[in-house]
Design a protein around this motif. Structure first.
Motif, short mmCIF file in Angstrom:
data_model
loop_
_atom_site.label_atom_id
_atom_site.label_comp_id
_atom_site.label_asym_id
_atom_site.label_seq_id
_atom_site.Cartn_x
_atom_site.Cartn_y
_atom_site.Cartn_z
N ARG A 128 0.78 -1.19 -0.12
CA ARG A 128 -0.12 0.14 -0.04
C ARG A 128 0.86 1.23 0.16
O ARG A 128 0.58 2.31 -0.53
N ALA A 129 1.87 1.27 0.82
CA ALA A 129 3.02 2.20 0.67
C ALA A 129 3.39 2.63 -0.86
O ALA A 129 3.62 3.56 -0.93
N LYS A 130 3.80 1.50 -1.16
CA LYS A 130 4.08 1.47 -2.45
C LYS A 130 3.25 2.22 -3.59
O LYS A 130 3.68 2.89 -4.50
N VAL A 131 2.12 1.72 -3.65
CA VAL A 131 1.15 2.45 -4.33
C VAL A 131 1.02 3.85 -3.94
O VAL A 131 0.64 4.59 -4.87
N THR A 132 0.85 4.39 -2.78
CA THR A 132 0.87 5.85 -2.60
C THR A 132 2.08 6.47 -3.13
O THR A 132 1.86 7.69 -3.54
N ALA A 133 3.29 5.95 -3.16
CA ALA A 133 4.44 6.50 -3.76
C ALA A 133 4.33 6.81 -5.15
O ALA A 133 4.78 7.77 -5.82
N LYS A 134 3.80 5.73 -5.71
CA LYS A 134 3.47 5.51 -7.27
C LYS A 134 2.64 6.52 -7.74
O LYS A 134 2.79 7.21 -8.61
N LYS A 135 1.58 6.81 -6.67
CA LYS A 135 0.61 7.48 -7.31
C LYS A 135 0.85 9.27 -7.07
O LYS A 135 0.72 10.04 -7.86
N THR A 136 1.76 9.39 -6.19
CA THR A 136 2.40 10.69 -5.94
C THR A 136 3.25 11.11 -7.16
O THR A 136 3.40 12.16 -7.60
N GLU A 137 4.13 10.08 -7.51
CA GLU A 137 5.01 10.42 -8.63
C GLU A 137 4.13 10.56 -9.83
O GLU A 137 4.51 11.47 -10.55
N ALA A 138 3.13 9.78 -10.17
CA ALA A 138 2.21 9.98 -11.32
C ALA A 138 1.50 11.20 -11.23
O ALA A 138 1.55 12.05 -12.28
N GLN A 139 1.14 11.79 -10.07
CA GLN A 139 0.59 13.04 -9.84
C GLN A 139 1.28 14.24 -10.22
O GLN A 139 1.15 15.04 -10.88
N GLU A 140 2.62 13.88 -9.68
CA GLU A 140 3.72 15.02 -9.95
C GLU A 140 4.08 14.96 -11.44
O GLU A 140 4.41 16.19 -11.85
N HIS A 141 4.14 13.95 -12.05
CA HIS A 141 4.41 13.76 -13.41
C HIS A 141 3.35 14.61 -14.14
O HIS A 141 3.53 15.00 -15.42
N ALA A 142 2.29 14.77 -13.80
CA ALA A 142 1.11 15.29 -14.61
C ALA A 142 1.59 16.67 -14.94
O ALA A 142 1.42 17.27 -16.09
N THR A 143 2.42 17.42 -13.97
CA THR A 143 2.92 18.92 -14.09
C THR A 143 3.77 18.79 -15.49
O THR A 143 3.84 19.67 -16.28
N TYR A 144 4.78 17.97 -15.61
CA TYR A 144 5.64 17.73 -16.56
C TYR A 144 4.80 17.66 -18.08
O TYR A 144 5.16 18.02 -19.01
N LEU A 145 3.83 16.66 -17.97
CA LEU A 145 2.98 16.45 -19.17
C LEU A 145 2.14 17.78 -19.39
O LEU A 145 2.16 18.16 -20.54
N ASN A 146 1.66 18.68 -18.67
CA ASN A 146 1.13 19.78 -18.96
C ASN A 146 2.04 20.75 -19.62
O ASN A 146 1.74 21.78 -20.48
N TYR A 147 3.25 20.80 -18.98
CA TYR A 147 4.22 21.60 -19.50
C TYR A 147 4.75 21.36 -20.88
O TYR A 147 4.92 21.99 -21.67
N ALA A 148 4.92 19.77 -21.25
CA ALA A 148 5.03 19.68 -22.46
C ALA A 148 3.92 19.96 -23.49
O ALA A 148 4.14 20.45 -24.62
N ARG A 149 2.71 19.79 -22.87
CA ARG A 149 1.59 20.04 -23.72
C ARG A 149 1.47 21.73 -24.08
O ARG A 149 1.20 22.14 -25.09
N GLU A 150 1.98 22.52 -23.26
CA GLU A 150 2.06 23.99 -23.21
C GLU A 150 3.04 24.32 -24.37
O GLU A 150 3.14 25.09 -25.09
N GLN A 151 4.28 23.61 -24.25
CA GLN A 151 5.23 23.95 -25.24
C GLN A 151 4.91 23.68 -26.41
O GLN A 151 5.06 24.19 -27.51
#
Length: 167
Positions: A128-151
Motif C-alpha cells: 500500500r505504501a508503494k501504491v501511495t508513492a507511485k500515485k504521488t509520482e504519477a500525479q507530480e508527473h502530470a505537471t511535466y505533461l502539462n508543461y510539454a503540452r503547453e510547449q
C-alpha cells in the motif's frame, strides 16, 4: 465583467484571444516527439499504479485465505476436545497419535497460519505504501505533461502564425 474564479477561459491560458483549431492541434500533438515521450511516461506511471493496486488486492485476498485457514484448523482442533475413549484408541491405532497429540498439533498449525497471516498483513501495508508513492509520482508527473503540452501548443501556434504569414 464575468468572474472566472481563477479558472482560465477555454483557450488554455488567461490571455487567450485567438481561437485554436483543436483538431489540428490534436494531430500536432500526435506528431510532437517531446509531448509523446512525456505522455508515454505518464501512461506508464499510471499503469504502474494500477498494477500496484492489483498487488494490494491480491495480498489482501491472501490474508483472507489465511484467516479462513486458521478457522478451519481451529475447527479441526476442537473436534479432538471431547472424544470418547473408544474413538481415541481408534485414532491412535490409525495414526499412532492420540487425540491430545492431535489437538496440540492443530493448535500449533493454527498458530503458524496466524503468524503467516500477520506477515501477510505487513506485506499489505508495504504494498500500500508503494501504491501511495507511485500515485504521488504519477500525479507530480502530470505537471511535466502539462508543461510539454503547453510547449507543444506554443510551437503549434507559432507554426500556424508562420503559415498564415506566408500565405
Amino acid at each position: 465583467m464575468v468572474h472566472t474564479f481563477g479558472i482560465p477561459p477555454r483557450g488554455g491560458h488567461l490571455n487567450s484571444t485567438q481561437t485554436m483549431d483543436y483538431k489540428a492541434f490534436s494531430a500536432f500533438l500526435d506528431e510532437d516527439a517531446s509531448y509523446q515521450a512525456s505522455l508515454k511516461n505518464h501512461q506508464e506511471l499510471w499503469s504502474g499504479v494500477r498494477s500496484a493496486e492489483v498487488e494490494v488486492r491480491g495480498a489482501l485476498r491472501r490474508v483472507t485465505r489465511l484467516m479462513l485457514a486458521v478457522d478451519v484448523v481451529r475447527q479441526q482442533q476442537f473436534k479432538h476436545e471431547d472424544i470418547s475413549e473408544e474413538q481415541d484408541k481408534m485414532l491412535e491405532e490409525l495414526t499412532t497419535d492420540n487425540s491430545e497429540t492431535w489437538y496440540y498439533q492443530y493448535d500449533q498449525a493454527a498458530d503458524d497460519v496466524e503468524e503467516a497471516a500477520v506477515a501477510a498483513c505487513a506485506m499489505v501495508v508495504e504494498k500500500r505504501a508503494k501504491v501511495t508513492a507511485k500515485k504521488t509520482e504519477a500525479q507530480e508527473h502530470a505537471t511535466y505533461l502539462n508543461y510539454a503540452r503547453e510547449q507543444a501548443r506554443e510551437a503549434f501556434q507559432k507554426q500556424q502564425e508562420e503559415a498564415k504569414a506566408s500565405a
